[in-house]
Design an enzyme around this catalytic site. Structure first.
Site: not given
Ligand SMILES: *Cc1c(COP(=O)(O)O)cnc(C)c1O
Length: 363
Positions: A103, A173, A197
């Site tokens: 990511w 993030d 998530k």
């Protein structure tokens, strides 16, 4: 109809608290006497205004968000933020990225479209199984920000100390550790997370941003829906927001408060992760893939070292109601994501299943 809920170890979209789902079900046809569901109501209605305002306030309470920070609800998920961050923040056209997994790598690649990206640290040398020492990095003096992915969903690592950014704004993030514990918001320029998530259903990213980073003179090519200033000035209602997702997130925030807040969630998450890691550390069959000092409390990857046995484990676990344990396609093996909504009983059920599997597959 007979209802049978599984323990869902998916990395995201992931489990939601059952209490939240039940409340949403109760509200489905008639939200608080207004004769319609939240899915059907105008985003300009008084009812929805109350929903989004309460969601923001509850989030601020949970995280003790300091004055001088805005909370933005944005569509487009995590990948949209990969672009929104450089578009809104690159003033000098330079940013430093720390690459600790897929990511962060994708975020850096996206940012390269808009400016110069320096990779100031990486853990690619050991397949992202650790967090590098970030106490004295070669931060570019022109860097507009330093970027990290705080919890690496795929590799199961987490920063336990934030990097020394030498005065540059930290952009994190936090998608897969958002609200799993208390973040000290004052240490960040931006912390943002895709909500699917640990916070809610797919379809929204929440951006908590220090007000001085919200600028007018940004890259003129920035799409208006990615513009932090436009979003902030319009209280996340410039265009139709993901209303239902925000409503569910709001219910989750209330649930988190009722559970005792984020310190209590952290205590539970530490307790749950310990059950699984303690078992992995003594198992003769299963092995965790992450250096102990960098372990995530949320995502726990593990392997047997034998692909066929891994596949059989996943298949038999699924049949036992322990689902989505297959590791990410780039890593293989297994991964158990044990977010806030995963009860301790679910982790215990997984460990019991692993013990039995180990007994039946002695090597
Ligand atoms: C899942 C994930 C993303 C990607 O989010 P999308 O909403 O699918 O774009 C980004 N960062 C992290 C840490 C993630 O876990």
């Amino acid at each position: 109809m007979e209802m049978s809920r599984v323990y869902n170890f998916s990395a995201g979209p992931a489990m939601l608290p059952e209490e939240v789902l039940r409340e949403a079900a109760r509200d489905m046809l008639d939200y608080h006497g207004c004769g319609q569901s939240v899915m059907e109501m105008s985003h300009r209605s008084a009812e929805f205004k109350a929903i989004i305002e309460a969601a923001e306030q509850d989030l601020r309470d949970l995280l003790d968000v300091p004055a001088g920070y805005k909370v933005l609800f944005m569509q487009g998920g995590g990948n949209q933020q990969f672009a929104a961050v450089p578009l809104n923040l690159m003033k000098n056209g330079v940013a430093d990225y720390i690459v600790t997994g897929q990511w962060a790598k994708k975020a850096a690649k996206e940012a390269e479209k808009y400016g110069k990206v320096n990779i100031v640290a990486s853990s690619a040398d050991k397949t992202f199984s650790y967090i590098p020492d970030c106490s004295d990095l070669p931060i570019d003096e022109n860097a507009d920000y330093v970027y990290i992915c705080e919890n690496n969903t795929i590799y199961g690592t987490k920063y336990h100390t934030l990097p020394n950014t030498k005065g540059k704004p930290l952009v994190a993030d936090v998608s897969s550790c958002f609200l799993s514990e208390k973040h000290d918001v004052s240490k960040y320029g931006i912390l943002w997370g895709g909500v699917q998530k640990n916070v809610g259903p797919a379809g929204c990213a929440i951006v908590i941003i220090r007000e001085d980073l919200i600028r007018e003179d940004i890259n003129p090519m920035t799409p208006v829906i990615m513009n932090y200033k436009v979003t902030a000035d319009n209280a996340s209602l410039y265009n139709t927001p993901p209303c239902y997702v925000i409503y569910i997130c709001g219910l989750v925030f209330k649930w988190l408060k009722s559970m005792g807040g984020l310190d209590e969630m952290n205590r539970r998450n530490v307790e749950k992760a310990k059950i699984l890691y303690d078992y992995l550390d003594q198992s003769q069959l299963f092995k965790g893939t992450v250096e102990p000092a960098s372990r995530s409390l949320m995502n726990v990857p593990f392997v047997t070292g034998d692909k066929d046995l891994d596949a059989r484990f996943v298949k038999e676990a699924t049949a036992a109601g322990l689902v989505n344990l297959k590791g990410h396609r780039t890593v293989g093996g297994m991964r158990a994501s044990i977010y806030n909504a995963m009860p301790k009983k679910g982790v215990e059920a997984l460990v019991h299943f692993m013990e039995d599997f180990e007994k039946n597959n002695k090597r």
